[in-house]
Design a protein around this motif. Structure first.
Motif, mmCIF file in Angstrom:
data_model
loop_
_atom_site.group_PDB
_atom_site.id
_atom_site.type_symbol
_atom_site.label_atom_id
_atom_site.label_comp_id
_atom_site.label_asym_id
_atom_site.label_seq_id
_atom_site.Cartn_x
_atom_site.Cartn_y
_atom_site.Cartn_z
ATOM 1 N N LEU A 1 -25.586 -3.376 29.117
ATOM 2 C CA LEU A 1 -26.697 -2.439 29.297
ATOM 3 C C LEU A 1 -27.194 -2.429 30.738
ATOM 4 O O LEU A 1 -27.441 -1.356 31.317
ATOM 5 N N ILE A 2 -27.355 -3.605 31.319
ATOM 6 C CA ILE A 2 -27.839 -3.678 32.698
ATOM 7 C C ILE A 2 -26.901 -2.927 33.636
ATOM 8 O O ILE A 2 -27.343 -2.177 34.523
ATOM 9 N N ARG A 3 -25.605 -3.112 33.455
ATOM 10 C CA ARG A 3 -24.629 -2.435 34.313
ATOM 11 C C ARG A 3 -24.620 -0.928 34.058
ATOM 12 O O ARG A 3 -24.403 -0.133 34.985
ATOM 13 N N ARG B 1 -30.903 2.899 37.743
ATOM 14 C CA ARG B 1 -32.100 2.593 36.967
ATOM 15 C C ARG B 1 -32.085 1.102 36.637
ATOM 16 O O ARG B 1 -31.678 0.681 35.550
ATOM 17 N N PRO B 2 -32.506 0.244 37.546
ATOM 18 C CA PRO B 2 -32.508 -1.197 37.274
ATOM 19 C C PRO B 2 -33.439 -1.522 36.110
ATOM 20 O O PRO B 2 -34.478 -0.879 35.920
ATOM 21 N N ALA B 3 -33.061 -2.504 35.327
ATOM 22 C CA ALA B 3 -33.869 -2.929 34.189
ATOM 23 C C ALA B 3 -34.137 -4.419 34.289
ATOM 24 O O ALA B 3 -33.281 -5.196 34.730
ATOM 25 N N ASP B 4 -35.320 -4.813 33.873
ATOM 26 C CA ASP B 4 -35.689 -6.221 33.803
ATOM 27 C C ASP B 4 -34.871 -6.884 32.697
ATOM 28 O O ASP B 4 -34.385 -6.220 31.771
ATOM 29 N N ASN C 1 -20.203 12.017 37.240
ATOM 30 C CA ASN C 1 -21.019 10.792 37.230
ATOM 31 C C ASN C 1 -20.932 10.024 35.919
ATOM 32 O O ASN C 1 -21.685 9.069 35.718
ATOM 33 N N GLU C 2 -20.024 10.405 35.034
ATOM 34 C CA GLU C 2 -19.943 9.730 33.736
ATOM 35 C C GLU C 2 -19.391 8.323 33.888
ATOM 36 O O GLU C 2 -18.329 8.121 34.481
ATOM 37 N N PRO C 3 -20.087 7.327 33.359
ATOM 38 C CA PRO C 3 -19.576 5.947 33.442
ATOM 39 C C PRO C 3 -18.284 5.803 32.640
ATOM 40 O O PRO C 3 -18.148 6.388 31.557
ATOM 41 N N ASP C 4 -17.358 5.029 33.149
ATOM 42 C CA ASP C 4 -16.150 4.673 32.409
ATOM 43 C C ASP C 4 -16.448 3.400 31.633
ATOM 44 O O ASP C 4 -16.563 2.319 32.215
ATOM 45 N N LEU C 5 -16.598 3.523 30.324
ATOM 46 C CA LEU C 5 -16.988 2.380 29.509
ATOM 47 C C LEU C 5 -15.953 1.269 29.542
ATOM 48 O O LEU C 5 -16.292 0.099 29.276
ATOM 49 N N LEU C 6 -14.714 1.606 29.853
ATOM 50 C CA LEU C 6 -13.691 0.560 29.932
ATOM 51 C C LEU C 6 -13.965 -0.418 31.068
ATOM 52 O O LEU C 6 -13.381 -1.500 31.102
ATOM 53 N N ASP C 7 -14.860 -0.064 31.975
ATOM 54 C CA ASP C 7 -15.245 -0.998 33.031
ATOM 55 C C ASP C 7 -15.963 -2.220 32.452
ATOM 56 O O ASP C 7 -16.040 -3.262 33.113
ATOM 57 N N TRP C 8 -16.489 -2.101 31.234
ATOM 58 C CA TRP C 8 -17.278 -3.178 30.642
ATOM 59 C C TRP C 8 -16.687 -3.672 29.327
ATOM 60 O O TRP C 8 -17.334 -4.446 28.614
ATOM 61 N N ILE C 9 -15.477 -3.243 29.008
ATOM 62 C CA ILE C 9 -14.889 -3.667 27.735
ATOM 63 C C ILE C 9 -14.527 -5.151 27.759
ATOM 64 O O ILE C 9 -14.440 -5.790 26.707
ATOM 65 N N ASP C 10 -14.335 -5.729 28.956
ATOM 66 C CA ASP C 10 -14.081 -7.179 29.015
ATOM 67 C C ASP C 10 -15.306 -7.948 28.514
ATOM 68 O O ASP C 10 -15.165 -8.974 27.838
ATOM 69 N N LEU D 1 -25.277 -14.339 35.772
ATOM 70 C CA LEU D 1 -23.920 -14.375 36.315
ATOM 71 C C LEU D 1 -23.156 -13.100 35.978
ATOM 72 O O LEU D 1 -22.413 -12.556 36.815
ATOM 73 N N LEU D 2 -23.315 -12.613 34.762
ATOM 74 C CA LEU D 2 -22.534 -11.454 34.319
ATOM 75 C C LEU D 2 -23.077 -10.136 34.856
ATOM 76 O O LEU D 2 -22.429 -9.097 34.692
ATOM 77 N N THR D 3 -24.233 -10.167 35.494
ATOM 78 C CA THR D 3 -24.798 -8.927 36.031
ATOM 79 C C THR D 3 -24.864 -8.903 37.552
ATOM 80 O O THR D 3 -25.036 -7.836 38.139
#
Length: 603
Positions: free
Chosen positions: A119-121, A128-131, A243-252, A329-331
């Protein structure tokens, strides 16, 4: 031990007549539809050994191709099938477009950290940074609280998204509603029919959900939520092809959470894991790459790397260190910070192992006296670290083949409290039993899922709890006895163990819960060599009656009946049960037997 009257509860005989091995297990041959085996072998062009493995896991001939080549497009659910999914996506986009400050509240384990990181990524992609807020395991415990929601509101949050928690947090969500804080819940844990007052609650295990995806980890639910966010953004015209995010960037990240939460690797979970491991193995994700380097992982990623090397290090922050280290670490995109955190997590993991060993020794001493009498085993000790009790419960569950709950007591608290974590065996619904005990008034809080659960209890009521759970779970444990038999996919000769076969079997990966790694039995073998290595492992060579040999290793067995039989290296015959593993040494690939059980065989 060989059985003179070998019949199991389902009417099938134990494999090779083994009704009680040296580890006390029965052996069974996995059943497979013979016509499906033939059809899979012919249609997929694979040998019978692999076809039998596929069929034995309930995969039909029609589904075999998708099983061997799992793709998201073949199994990805429609996000709209999840209750509140579209509502949650609309609320998030409303917040993004109105520039309302958002925060993510995450559980402190790998599933929570990987869900939060997705979600953060995603939000970062749209600037839109999130706490982010991860509760301290010891000071705050599991899940959101009214105090945590107040803190987030004071930090500016107007919309909070909880991940891997929240579905049963009635009091906390009522408090959030009372202070005017909007909360979206993204969870996968079992929950009762009563709905907490969330702005939206996405959970495939809520009573009215029609998605059929209750096997997802929170990281998987979050990944599907990202797809819903993309679709809602496209509907609004905010997301365009540019500008659509590629969700495969976060599938790991989704794969890592799925593996570490030990959910069934079937359906979409299998596709997420297979594709996610490919992405992970490129090590383009900064945090994962730093953790891989810290844990000695090289080359392509697999479920062992994720579940036993990388995952435990992320968990170590929440167990014995700072709860938000894994999520940070993951963000992060700061390489210096990532390397520092990876090193800190590696050190915390070593500390965790030491603490865990002490708690396990003390808990084992308590349980050995009650193991034969009860359907569930419960150990409790003053000052046992709450960050390791779940891991210890899992280890002891494997030893005793029964559900185990380990409780850390804090009698100095006011009032005194015990916090417990439990792990179960197939066929015994521990989470349901804990929830029932909670509803019966025996617990301060508690819940979970079939294979695991957590609880808080007045220490003076532990004896009452044990009696309640023992009575409730005894019938389930008796009915599950056959499910706990060791299952083999076939019988091999020593000559049949080849690198080609081991490579072939890898096509059925990824392995894990719901897709067990193939196991085989080697009948009538003699131990020609055995040596204790490391702390308590045993390396060995087995030979058949024709002189053909196979090398192998048995982990953590030196002081068990299996290890003692190996190290005795006597003239007796044994049936051997284990997995085939490829090993590369000095550029040469060979196959080893990873031994899991032995049974005496007739001369």
């Amino acid at each position: 031990m060989l059985d003179d009257n070998p019949t199991l509860t389902n009417g099938s005989p134990p494999l090779l007549g083994v009704s009680r091995s040296l580890s006390g297990k029965r052996w069974r041959l996995r059943e497979a539809d013979e016509s499906a085996v033939v059809t899979i072998a012919r249609q997929q062009g694979v040998p019978d050994a692999l076809a039998r493995v596929i069929a034995a896991r309930g995969i039909t001939a029609e589904a075999a191709g998708a099983f061997l080549t799992p793709r998201l497009r073949d199994s990805f659910p429609d996000p709209s099938d999840f209750a509140d999914m579209d509502k949650a996506a609309a609320l998030v986009w409303d917040a993004i477009e109105a520039q309302r400050p958002m925060a993510v509240f995450a559980d402190y384990d790998v599933d929570g950290a990987t869900s939060a990181a997705q979600l953060i990524r995603y939000f970062r992609h749209f600037d839109r940074p999130a706490d982010i807020y991860v509760p301290d395991r010891i000071e705050e415990g599991y899940g959101p609280s009214g105090a945590a929601f107040e803190t987030l509101q004071q930090r500016g949050a107007e919309l909070v998204i909880t991940v891997d928690c929240g579905a049963a947090a009635h009091a906390a969500l009522e408090h959030a509603a009372g202070i005017g804080l909007d909360v979206i819940v993204i969870d996968h844990h079992l929950m009762d029919a009563a709905m907490p007052p969330a702005a939206a609650l996405v959970n495939p295990n809520r009573a009215d959900d029609k998605s059929g995806c209750g096997h997802l980890a929170a990281a998987g639910v979050t990944f599907i939520f990202l797809a819903a966010l993309n679709r809602e953004g496209r509907r609004r015209g905010t997301i365009t092809p540019d500008n659509e995010p590629d969700l495969l960037d976060w599938i790991d990240l989704a794969a890592l959470g799925t593996i570490c939460d030990v959910v069934p690797l079937t359906g979409v979970n299998r596709a997420i894991t297979a594709q996610g491991l490919k992405a992970m193995g490129r090590w383009s994700h900064l945090g994962l790459r730093c953790l891989a380097e810290a844990s000695g992982v090289e080359g392509e990623a697999n479920t062992y790397h994720a579940g036993f090397l990388i995952g435990p290090r992320i968990n170590a922050g929440g167990r014995v260190g700072k709860s938000d280290l894994g999520a940070t670490l993951l963000t992060t995109e700061d390489e210096a910070l990532a390397r520092r955190i990876a090193g800190e997590l590696d050190a915390l993991n070593a500390e965790r192992r030491s603490i865990e060993a002490d708690v396990q020794e003390a808990a084992l001493a308590q349980l050995e006296g009650q193991a034969s009498e009860r359907a569930i085993l419960v150990a409790a000790g003053e000052g046992w670290h709450p960050g390791v009790i779940g891991v210890v419960a899992g280890r002891l569950k494997e030893k005793f083949d029964k559900p185990v709950i380990v409780i850390g007591l804090d009698r100095a608290a006011s009032p005194p409290i015990g916090k417990g974590s439990g792990r179960s065996v197939p066929g015994v619904n521990l989470g349901g039993a804990i929830a029932a005990a909670r509803d019966a008034g025996l617990l301060l809080s508690g819940g979970g899922h079939a294979m695991a659960g957590g609880l808080s209890i007045d220490p003076d009521r532990i004896t009452e709890l044990v009696a309640y759970l023992d009575d409730r779970l005894a019938p389930e444990l008796a009915a599950a006895a056959d499910e706990m038999a060791l299952r083999a996919d076939g019988v091999l000769t020593a000559g049949g163990i080849t690198t080609e076969l081991a490579q072939l079997l890898e096509r059925a990966a990824p392995f894990g819960q719901g897709n067990a790694e193939p196991r085989f039995v080697l009948p009538r073998m003699r131990v020609s060599f055995a040596k204790r290595v490391g702390t308590d492992h045993v390396r060995f060579t087995l030979g058949d009656l024709d002189g053909r040999r196979v090398d192998g290793i048995c982990f953590r067995c030196a002081e068990t009946p299996i290890g003692e039989a190996l190290l005795a290296a006597g003239p007796g015959l044994f049936h051997a049960f284990g997995r085939l593993k490829l090993d590369t040494w000095q550029g040469r690939e060979r196959v080893q037997l990873h031994l899991e059980d032995l049974a005496t065989a007739a001369e």
